[in-house]
Design a protein around this motif. Structure first.
Motif, PDB file in Angstrom:
ATOM      1  N   GLY B  31      40.854  85.807 180.436  1.00 32.13           N
ATOM      2  CA  GLY B  31      39.663  86.186 181.041  1.00 32.13           C
ATOM      3  C   GLY B  31      39.444  85.172 182.277  1.00 32.13           C
ATOM      4  O   GLY B  31      39.905  84.289 182.551  1.00 32.13           O
ATOM      5  N   ALA B 235      34.790  88.987 183.778  1.00 31.12           N
ATOM      6  CA  ALA B 235      35.697  88.807 182.713  1.00 31.12           C
ATOM      7  C   ALA B 235      37.140  89.130 182.880  1.00 31.12           C
ATOM      8  O   ALA B 235      37.960  88.404 182.645  1.00 31.12           O
ATOM      9  CB  ALA B 235      35.009  89.403 181.537  1.00 31.12           C
ATOM     10  N   LYS B 236      37.345  90.464 183.485  1.00 28.95           N
ATOM     11  CA  LYS B 236      38.614  91.049 183.841  1.00 28.95           C
ATOM     12  C   LYS B 236      38.821  90.792 185.056  1.00 28.95           C
ATOM     13  O   LYS B 236      38.933  91.547 186.021  1.00 28.95           O
ATOM     14  CB  LYS B 236      38.558  92.447 183.145  1.00 28.95           C
ATOM     15  CG  LYS B 236      38.428  92.807 181.836  1.00 28.95           C
ATOM     16  CD  LYS B 236      38.483  94.232 181.472  1.00 28.95           C
ATOM     17  CE  LYS B 236      38.363  94.617 180.061  1.00 28.95           C
ATOM     18  NZ  LYS B 236      38.422  96.003 179.731  1.00 28.95           N
TER      19      LYS B 236
ATOM     20  N   ASP C   8      37.500  90.522 173.645  1.00 32.31           N
ATOM     21  CA  ASP C   8      37.699  91.830 173.679  1.00 32.31           C
ATOM     22  C   ASP C   8      37.732  92.117 175.488  1.00 32.31           C
ATOM     23  O   ASP C   8      37.633  93.250 175.812  1.00 32.31           O
ATOM     24  CB  ASP C   8      36.493  92.705 173.323  1.00 32.31           C
ATOM     25  CG  ASP C   8      35.125  91.863 173.122  1.00 32.31           C
ATOM     26  OD1 ASP C   8      35.148  90.783 174.017  1.00 32.31           O
ATOM     27  OD2 ASP C   8      34.421  92.075 172.158  1.00 32.31           O
ATOM     28  N   TYR C   9      38.210  91.335 176.315  1.00 30.90           N
ATOM     29  CA  TYR C   9      38.309  91.542 177.780  1.00 30.90           C
ATOM     30  C   TYR C   9      39.695  91.045 178.411  1.00 30.90           C
ATOM     31  O   TYR C   9      39.577  90.841 179.373  1.00 30.90           O
ATOM     32  CB  TYR C   9      36.964  90.971 178.374  1.00 30.90           C
ATOM     33  CG  TYR C   9      36.758  89.531 178.180  1.00 30.90           C
ATOM     34  CD1 TYR C   9      35.482  89.164 177.389  1.00 30.90           C
ATOM     35  CD2 TYR C   9      37.333  88.452 178.510  1.00 30.90           C
ATOM     36  CE1 TYR C   9      35.373  87.962 176.963  1.00 30.90           C
ATOM     37  CE2 TYR C   9      37.161  87.216 178.336  1.00 30.90           C
ATOM     38  CZ  TYR C   9      36.095  87.082 177.745  1.00 30.90           C
ATOM     39  OH  TYR C   9      35.708  85.637 177.240  1.00 30.90           O
ATOM     40  N   ASN C  61      28.285  93.051 186.160  1.00 32.81           N
ATOM     41  CA  ASN C  61      28.791  92.155 184.949  1.00 32.81           C
ATOM     42  C   ASN C  61      27.387  91.954 184.071  1.00 32.81           C
ATOM     43  O   ASN C  61      26.154  91.936 184.633  1.00 32.81           O
ATOM     44  CB  ASN C  61      29.692  91.026 184.913  1.00 32.81           C
ATOM     45  CG  ASN C  61      29.003  90.068 185.849  1.00 32.81           C
ATOM     46  OD1 ASN C  61      27.792  89.515 185.525  1.00 32.81           O
ATOM     47  ND2 ASN C  61      29.435  89.706 186.997  1.00 32.81           N
ATOM     48  N   THR C 202      32.725  96.839 179.857  1.00 34.76           N
ATOM     49  CA  THR C 202      34.023  96.103 179.947  1.00 34.76           C
ATOM     50  C   THR C 202      34.466  95.734 178.666  1.00 34.76           C
ATOM     51  O   THR C 202      35.881  95.862 178.613  1.00 34.76           O
ATOM     52  CB  THR C 202      33.421  94.896 180.812  1.00 34.76           C
ATOM     53  OG1 THR C 202      32.759  94.868 181.955  1.00 34.76           O
ATOM     54  CG2 THR C 202      34.568  93.799 180.948  1.00 34.76           C
ATOM     55  N   LYS C 203      33.801  95.296 177.539  1.00 34.89           N
ATOM     56  CA  LYS C 203      34.210  94.762 176.295  1.00 34.89           C
ATOM     57  C   LYS C 203      34.636  96.196 175.657  1.00 34.89           C
ATOM     58  O   LYS C 203      35.016  96.141 174.454  1.00 34.89           O
ATOM     59  CB  LYS C 203      33.198  93.978 175.554  1.00 34.89           C
ATOM     60  CG  LYS C 203      33.227  92.715 176.119  1.00 34.89           C
ATOM     61  CD  LYS C 203      32.064  91.829 175.400  1.00 34.89           C
ATOM     62  CE  LYS C 203      32.142  90.339 176.099  1.00 34.89           C
ATOM     63  NZ  LYS C 203      30.971  89.756 176.555  1.00 34.89           N
ATOM     64  N   TYR C 208      35.257  97.279 184.913  1.00 37.43           N
ATOM     65  CA  TYR C 208      34.381  96.269 185.098  1.00 37.43           C
ATOM     66  C   TYR C 208      32.897  97.089 185.288  1.00 37.43           C
ATOM     67  O   TYR C 208      32.974  98.335 185.677  1.00 37.43           O
ATOM     68  CB  TYR C 208      34.592  95.772 186.529  1.00 37.43           C
ATOM     69  CG  TYR C 208      34.493  96.386 187.810  1.00 37.43           C
ATOM     70  CD1 TYR C 208      35.259  97.417 187.972  1.00 37.43           C
ATOM     71  CD2 TYR C 208      33.344  96.316 188.445  1.00 37.43           C
ATOM     72  CE1 TYR C 208      35.165  98.517 189.045  1.00 37.43           C
ATOM     73  CE2 TYR C 208      33.114  97.342 189.792  1.00 37.43           C
ATOM     74  CZ  TYR C 208      34.036  98.135 190.206  1.00 37.43           C
ATOM     75  OH  TYR C 208      34.044  98.939 191.104  1.00 37.43           O
ATOM     76  N   SER C 323      40.154  94.503 170.045  1.00 42.67           N
ATOM     77  CA  SER C 323      39.832  95.544 170.995  1.00 42.67           C
ATOM     78  C   SER C 323      40.487  96.758 170.631  1.00 42.67           C
ATOM     79  O   SER C 323      41.091  96.935 170.021  1.00 42.67           O
ATOM     80  CB  SER C 323      39.979  95.005 172.405  1.00 42.67           C
ATOM     81  OG  SER C 323      41.381  95.276 172.806  1.00 42.67           O
TER      82      SER C 323
END
Lengths: 345, 345, 345, 345
Positions: B31, B235-236, C8-9, C61, C202-203, C208, C323
């Motif tokens: 990430g 994050a991504k 989880d990203y 975010n 996102t998670k 995004y 995830s």
């Protein structure tokens, strides 16, 4: 050097101020503005402005007061409207911005704001791509020596309020503007027309410190937090309070010193007019803006301290500032030396 | 409505961009910008600017990049010089001030800065009563559609550096300015002349996100902290990176789209000139500023979306913006309808 | 490496999300959140929370949302109460402080706040020598994997409101907490109990962006200014909106993915329990905190990515995150490899 | 009330200070710290600390100095390490955070920092998800009345510097700590070990104002900008300077008052010990922390002002503060009354 006409804070404190401090130095008092002298001074000011509900605080200096009050008035997305030449815009090292707020600077030839200026600010600030106008910053007297008449002041203050703005007045030289009878503005008028203002002491014979008056009840709430956070809460609060107790005591020293300094400025002005000096305009307070020949400036600056305000190729606009302590001899000497130099050059 | 010429972000993303994202969505990646796509995209940009030492980051949008970079460049008492019409001064809701910094706004008729403008800023900012100039903010193309030639850009950037300033370029519409051959400026020139800049993606066919390039080693240090603190660390991270991998991959999509949109703007310009429309100036990129009769505007706005930029009593300056996706039919229709309306009115 | 359980990203976006973007990329839309997809997604969320008056915005975010909302809630002298382990206190690089506000950090063993914690904050913050508590920051699920039950959440939220505080919920992992039926909390409950919260995308399979929901009418006013000033206003607003349109569309993808990831985590948990692994506590969502022998950790980390959360001399607490995309094979492999390593070591 | 032992700023100014101001009030001086008295006072301090290169400034109060110096030391992503009980963390209304910076608060039972505490800060702050430690904030004497010995001070200061940190000392009660011979620390030691510190005047007989000493050349650069921006630049700078000219003049008043107040505190301490009162620890300066029976507290507070520092169910820790002006009779009375009340209760 014969005398410095640079500014109104080159002198010490008026003897009556110092004497009052000296006479009330002893004894224990609660700290942080909860002392008995602060109460007395606050009450004297409340009486003077005929407002029993106003809150009064004593802070060390004007720049600090400006950013403390303005930051307390604004949420983060709101800005303060001010003339481009405003002290907060050009002489406070970005102090307002350092609290996170934009100054919406509006061009004004004479440093005063009109309803049209405020309207202009709104015309450019109407959605979330710009900050939202929330406060209008006025100065009396302004940086450039001009003053609002009562009508002018009412016009801009009332218009601003009709648009939902808060009105804040920087009163560093308020004593001189109040003493100027042409303006016809009293402390009571100001109290009626603004949400907060400060009463300048330092430039009117004080040692240090100014009195902030908060009229708007919403702003009164939690204002001590803002003072503390911005570094203006003095442990020995009594000492600024004592100065204002003296200023607004029986003999009305604060008003008297305002009149005195204006008289000195008028005397210097009349004398210089007589020897043929032209001026930007007649003085509204303790600042004079003569237009002097550059050679004359060079010669005068050998004996006197003063600023060149606006450089010109042949003649330049200068600023001469009188204070409560300017000796009559200094005024007479300056006029006489100017006359002699004009004849010689 | 037949078509909207409001701006260059009303369209979606270029299909090739979306396709590249779709093809590289699967699989685990680290990430916060440490993914393999970010590395690839960074390297492609480093190669394009011939600078192996530049740092490249991918942030969600231009306003965020502007305040992140500028706040990272400044200590609290320092300010950024910008033209009065700069995006950071008039369209970012006081975002720079919200980081604690003053914008030293300098009047510039065409939105560009010259060495004389920078000199003017220093003339008024030389002691602790004002903020200290430390950064100069340039835009290519500017808010008002003008562009710097290489010589103009070198002049102001080199002068700024000679005065100890850092140079930052806002490249929201850099692709259009690079594609304009008259300017003669390449990404390599910019890399040589600035301390940091950003390469706009959103207005040039991207989905979201722009690429920040940090050249100055002092600024590179700890820059990730600034990105995180100002809310720009995604994050991504792969998804903005993928767009720039595609933009600067083999077929040079970023450059090609810049050329394409300029051609569209030229076509619209030439067509309107032919039917007798006057312009503020020939378009330097994808924005046109025709001066239209107010009645014509009213009629055209029934079918087309565009902004009136400067109101006049009889004729007003308008802004028409083309994008990579503007259909030729929309251009032809607009020209044709304008001709018809002129004849009718 | 067989699989990364870091977070989880690390995965891309859920295919249904990307497909929906792809299918709705064409066509012109108004910028900055005024597009038709944003309206649709806002309405779907309003329906889901049964609040026709809520305002919904789509920002890039979570860190950015946290400081944008909290700074919008506070005047300069006010602070936000949060557990010491809160994301805003330990993982956002001082972003809240960068907006000028103090975090009133309260020790809480499990990362959750109770009325007693809030009371504790007031006990130490009651005059102008400290900031004034104004907001309480809650997270569901918390940084440490714990979740509030409905009763716990009601207790702290109602107590905070009874003390004049605003309640804000960080919902980065809200989908997992909602999917956990033991908690018994719905989006409607949250809407009833807080002034603002955000719905994490996102998670939970998003590309995004997250959805901010503003319930409190006072906070709704001017909120777009705060989004713009803090860098969260996206020109092509449609693209985050499209993700949330898909999330809250007919098949309730957002809820389903929350359930799915919790099931995966339960499967991993049950499998590890069977092979004799102890846990800090049973998982409340998609994060597991097994206590592993240090030698086992060393061996496992050769094939799997995961964090050591709390170092011990012999055994250490680790964090494994599942995830929506974690393959069953990865879960089975991890359990199997753990069993084998335990037997071998 | 017989006497207030609340604090060391309830008294006025020492008569010698006021007299010196009175004697040097007349005559024109340049403003903003460029007066001749400031020069003299600066030189006296430079001589006292044996540092010809140190810069000395006179600011109105300690809170203002703390945030001015710390904000000048930090870039936006950097934080200041301080004990949880530090004045900047608990008694300055978020003033540091209002400049945009996080305080990295470290638990310390006695209010002092050790190398281990600094190490602990680094252990939790090592990448861009947290602020970067850059300054360590020390206080001598601390909020809780403890003092560093020379060895302790050298240890933490040298360790901090070895980690690239700047060291700042808050010297609100420095006179008392210097006067305490057990500490064995001189102003010269401090000058050698820190980057900046301030010499407290207000709590040691001053009227208002403290002296900031900047040792680090990098920090000296542009420091006047920071003073101005943060509201600490006084127009009539002479008046704080005059106090420090007197403090550090021939008879070493500043040192003598430090000794005097410590003797008073010792006298009170010894007397209370004799009547059987227990203490947290022997006083290191002018603050005493007796542990008193709650009934005794109630009775004593009828005649004396003092704070309950830590409430207990039967006995509570109190704080008694002496000042240069505490009369011997007040000390004797307090001891006598305590004895009588103990016998009676």
């Amino acid at each position: 050097m014969k005398h410095l006409f640079f500014d109104d804070y080159s002198e010490g404190a008026h003897p009556a101020i110092l004497e009052h401090i000296m006479n009330n130095n002893n004894g224990q008092e609660r700290g942080y503005g909860y002392d008995s002298y602060s109460q007395k001074a606050e009450n004297l000011i409340r009486k003077e402005i005929s407002s029993t509900n106003a809150d009064v605080y004593f802070l060390p200096n004007g720049t600090q007061i400006n950013f403390t009050v303005i930051a307390a008035m604004l949420r983060s997305h709101e800005g303060v409207i001010a003339p481009t030449s405003a002290h907060i815009n050009v002489h406070e090292c970005g102090a307002i911005e350092a609290t996170g707020h934009k100054i919406i600077a509006i061009e004004s030839a004479n440093g005063k704001l009109t309803p049209a200026h405020v309207e202009q600010a709104f015309a450019k600030h109407h959605d979330e791509h710009t900050v939202k106008p929330k406060v209008v910053y006025l100065t009396q007297a302004t940086e450039t020596g001009t003053t609002y008449s009562l009508t002018e002041f009412e016009d801009v203050a009332n218009y601003a309020r009709s648009k939902g703005l808060l009105v804040y007045l920087d009163g560093a030289r308020l004593a001189m503007a109040i003493a100027n009878e042409k303006n016809g503005i009293t402390l009571k008028d100001i109290t009626r027309l603004v949400d907060a203002f400060y009463i300048g002491g330092t430039k009117n014979g004080g040692m240090y410190g100014e009195a902030v008056v908060i009229i708007n009840p919403e702003l009164q709430k939690d204002f001590r937090y803002h003072i503390k956070q911005r570094g203006g809460l003095m442990a020995k609060g009594r000492f600024i309070a004592l100065q204002f107790e003296r200023f607004f005591g029986k003999d009305q020293l604060w008003f008297e010193l305002g009149k005195l300094v204006n008289q000195k400025a008028q005397k210097l002005y009349q004398g210089l007019v007589k020897v043929g000096i032209e001026f930007e305009n007649a003085p509204n307070g303790n600042q004079l803006f003569p237009i002097l020949n550059n050679k004359l400036i060079t010669e005068l600056q050998k004996e006197y301290g003063f600023y060149v305000w606006q450089n010109g190729s042949e003649r330049s606009t200068c600023r001469l500032t009188c204070s409560w302590a300017t000796p009559d001899t200094a005024i007479n000497d300056f006029i006489q030396d100017t006359r002699n130099l004009i004849n010689k050059l």
